[in-house]
Design an enzyme around this catalytic site. Structure first.
Site, short mmCIF file in Angstrom:
data_model
loop_
_atom_site.label_atom_id
_atom_site.label_comp_id
_atom_site.label_asym_id
_atom_site.label_seq_id
_atom_site.Cartn_x
_atom_site.Cartn_y
_atom_site.Cartn_z
N LYS A 21 0.87 -1.19 0.00
CA LYS A 21 0.00 0.00 0.00
C LYS A 21 0.90 1.22 0.00
CE LYS A 21 -4.52 0.47 0.18
NZ LYS A 21 -5.45 -0.48 -0.41
N GLY A 54 -25.09 2.38 1.15
CA GLY A 54 -24.23 2.99 0.14
C GLY A 54 -24.81 2.78 -1.24
N GLY A 71 -22.71 3.68 -4.22
CA GLY A 71 -21.59 4.09 -5.07
C GLY A 71 -21.21 2.96 -6.01
N ASN A 72 -19.94 2.93 -6.39
CA ASN A 72 -19.47 1.96 -7.38
C ASN A 72 -19.81 0.52 -6.99
OD1 ASN A 72 -16.80 0.06 -7.92
ND2 ASN A 72 -17.55 1.09 -9.75
#
Ligand code: NAD
Length: 428
Positions: A107, A219, A221-222
Site C-alpha cells: 500500500k 451505500g 456508489g461503485n
C-alpha cells in the site's frame, strides 16, 4: 488515516495474532508476517503553481511478497499515516491470498489533500512519488493501483513517469489505468459483481433461490450500483438503499417495498453516490433515517459504504429474517457485532473475500498489460466468477469442516497460504 486512539496497524496485528494462535505458527513465521517486509518513507518536492516549493510526505509499504509482486493502492489523504498504510498493506496480503492470485500485499500514500491542489500540482505529486520509488516498484516486484482520492488519470501520470525513467514501455507497472491506455474492461463492475458472486454461492448452500430473496444495501456508489445490477439480474429484489447527503451532512435510507429501480435511482444520483431525496420522494420512495437500511426485514444485507457501520449498538436491530451479510465495504463490522451476527446464525461473507473482485480484476489487468493483449469484457467477468466462486467455496468448506466463523476461516486460509510460501522459499 488514524483517528483518536484507534490504530489500524495494531488492529491488523491483533487479528493476525489470533489466527497465528489457531494455526499454531512458529515464532519466525509470526515475526515475518506481523510486520511489513519493507517500508519506504520519502519527501516529494513540488513546484506549486504560485512558484513556491511544497514538500509532501510519501509512503510505500510492501508487507509481503512471498506469493508474488506486492499489490495495492496509493492513497492521497491529508490524514494519511504510516500505520494506516502498514495495516492496509497487510490486509492486501490476506486479500490476494484468499482469492489465490500470485500477488503479495502493498500500500502507498501521500499526505496531501487533492481538493486543494491543481491538476498540475497533482501531476507533480504523482511523478515525484514515482521518481522516489522507481527502483523499488515495477511489474515484477510491486504493482500500485488507485485508491482513496486517486484515479485512472493519476495512474497514467505515474506510468508515464516510470516509463520515462526506465526508457521502455511497462504497462504492467500499475493498474487502474484508463481503458484504451492499458486498463481492463470489467474493472468498474468487478467489485460489485464479485460481491454478488459470493452471495449467489451462499444462497446455493442455504438452498434459497435468489428470486425468492430481498436485500437492503448501505451505500449507493461503485460497489453497490454494480452489486444491485447483478443481484437484480439474478432475480432478487432490493427494497432499501442508503447514501450520504452532502448538503445535510447525514445519511438517509430510501425504501420502496415494490423494489428499487436501478436505472431510475441512478438518474437522481450524483457522481459521489448521493441520492436526491426530494426526487426520490416524487418517485415513491420513503426517505428514512440513515440507519434504517440495517433494520429492514430482508434476506440479505450488504454494507457497501464505509468501515465501522455494523456495531455492538446496532447489530441487535438486524431482523431475524436476515440470512446472509456480504461485506462490500472494507471493515464494516466491529468484533462486538461479529459476535451478535454469529449468535443470530447469519451467514457472513467477510470483506476481504466478498470485495476481492476488485483486486482480482486488477490482477487480470496486470496480466493483460504484461501480454499487451486485452480480453473482451465477458471473458474478464467469467474469469472473475471462476476465481471468486472457488475462493468462496474454499472458505465455506473450511468453515464447515472446522466449525469456524467465516471471517476466521478466510483468515486461516489466507495466512496459511502466505506462511507456507515463506516456508517454501526458506525464509523461515
Ligand atoms: P463510492 O465512493 O463510489 O460510494 C460510497 C457510497 O457510500 C456513496 O453512495 C455514499 O453516498 C455512501 N455513503 C458514504 N457515507 C455513508 C454513510 N455514512 N451512510 C450511508 N451511505 C454512505 O465508494 P465505493 O467504491 O463503492 O466503495 C465502497 C466501500 O467498498 C469502501 O469501503 C471501499 O473501501 C470498499 N471497496 C471498494 C472497492 C472498489 O473497487 N470500488 C474495492 C474493494 C473495497
Amino acid at each position: 488515516m488514524s483517528s483518536g486512539d484507534f490504530n489500524a496497524f495494531e488492529m491488523a496485528q491483533a487479528q493476525f495474532d489470533k489466527v497465528a494462535e489457531i494455526l499454531n505458527l512458529d515464532n519466525g513465521t509470526r515475526e515475518i508476517l506481523r510486520n511489513p517486509l519493507r517500508e519506504y518513507q520519502f519527501s516529494i518536492p513540488v513546484r506549486m503553481d504560485d512558484g513556491t516549493t511544497k514538500v509532501f510526505r510519501g509512503f510505500r509499504v510492501q508487507h509481503n511478497d512471498a506469493k508474488g509482486p506486492s499489490k495495492g493502492g496509493i492513497r492521497f489523504h491529508p490524514q494519511e499515516t504510516v500505520d494506516t498504510v502498514r495495516a492496509l498493506s497487510m490486509w492486501m496480503t490476506w486479500k490476494c491470498a484468499v482469492v489465490n492470485i500470485p500477488l503479495g500485499g502493498g500500500k502507498g500514500g501521500v499526505i496531501c489533500d487533492p481538493h486543494n491542489l491543481s491538476m498540475n500540482e497533482q501531476q507533480q505529486v504523482c511523478r515525484g512519488w514515482v521518481r522516489q520509488m522507481a527502483k523499488n516498484v515495477g511489474p515484477l516486484n510491486d504493482v500500485p493501483a488507485p485508491d482513496v482520492m486517486t484515479s485512472a488519470q493519476h495512474m497514467l501520470w505515474m506510468l508515464d513517469e516510470y516509463e520515462v525513467i526506465h526508457g521502455s514501455k511497462n504497462p504492467g507497472f500499475i493498474t487502474g489505468k484508463p481503458v484504451g491506455m492499458g486498463g481492463s474492461l470489467g474493472r468498474t463492475e468487478a467489485t460489485g459483481y464479485g460481491v454478488i458472486f459470493t452471495v449467489r454461492e451462499a444462497l446455493k448452500e442455504l438452498k434459497i433461490k435468489p428470486e425468492n430473496t430481498t436485500a437492503s444495501f448501505q451505500g449507493f456508489g461503485n460497489v453497490s450500483q454494480y452489486a444491485i445490477e447483478l443481484y437484480t439480474q439474478l432475480g432478487g429484489k432490493v427494497i432499501c438503499v442508503s447514501s450520504w447527503d452532502q448538503q445535510d451532512q447525514t445519511s438517509y435510507s430510501f425504501k420502496r417495498t415494490s423494489g428499487v429501480d436501478l436505472k431510475e435511482l441512478l438518474g437522481i444520483t450524483d457522481k459521489f453516490g448521493g441520492i436526491d431525496k426530494a426526487k426520490a420522494k416524487d418517485l415513491g420512495y420513503e426517505v428514512l433515517d440513515g440507519d434504517a437500511w440495517i433494520e429492514q426485514e430482508v434476506d440479505i444485507l450488504i454494507p457497501a459504504a464505509l468501515e465501522n457501520q455494523i456495531r455492538g449498538d446496532n447489530a441487535g436491530k438486524i431482523s431475524s429474517k436476515v440470512k446472509v451479510i456480504s461485506e462490500g465495504a472494507n471493515g464494516p463490522t466491529t468484533p462486538e457485532a461479529d459476535k451478535i451476527i454469529a449468535e443470530k446464525g447469519i451467514f457472513l461473507i467477510p470483506d476481504f473475500l466478498a470485495n476481492a473482485g476488485g483486486v482480482t480484476c486488477s490482477y487480470f489487468e496486470q496480466v493483460q498489460s504484461n501480454m499487451n493483449y486485452y480480453w473482451e469484457k465477458d471473458d474478464v467477468l467469467s474469469r472473475l466468477d471462476v476465481k471468486m466462486t472457488s475462493a468462496f467455496k474454499a472458505v465455506s468448506d473450511l468453515s464447515k469442516k472446522k466449525n469456524l466463523y467465516m471471517r476466521d476461516a478466510a483468515y486461516v486460509i489466507a495466512i496459511q497460504r502466505v506462511a507456507q510460501a515463506c516456508k517454501d522459499r526458506g525464509w523461515v
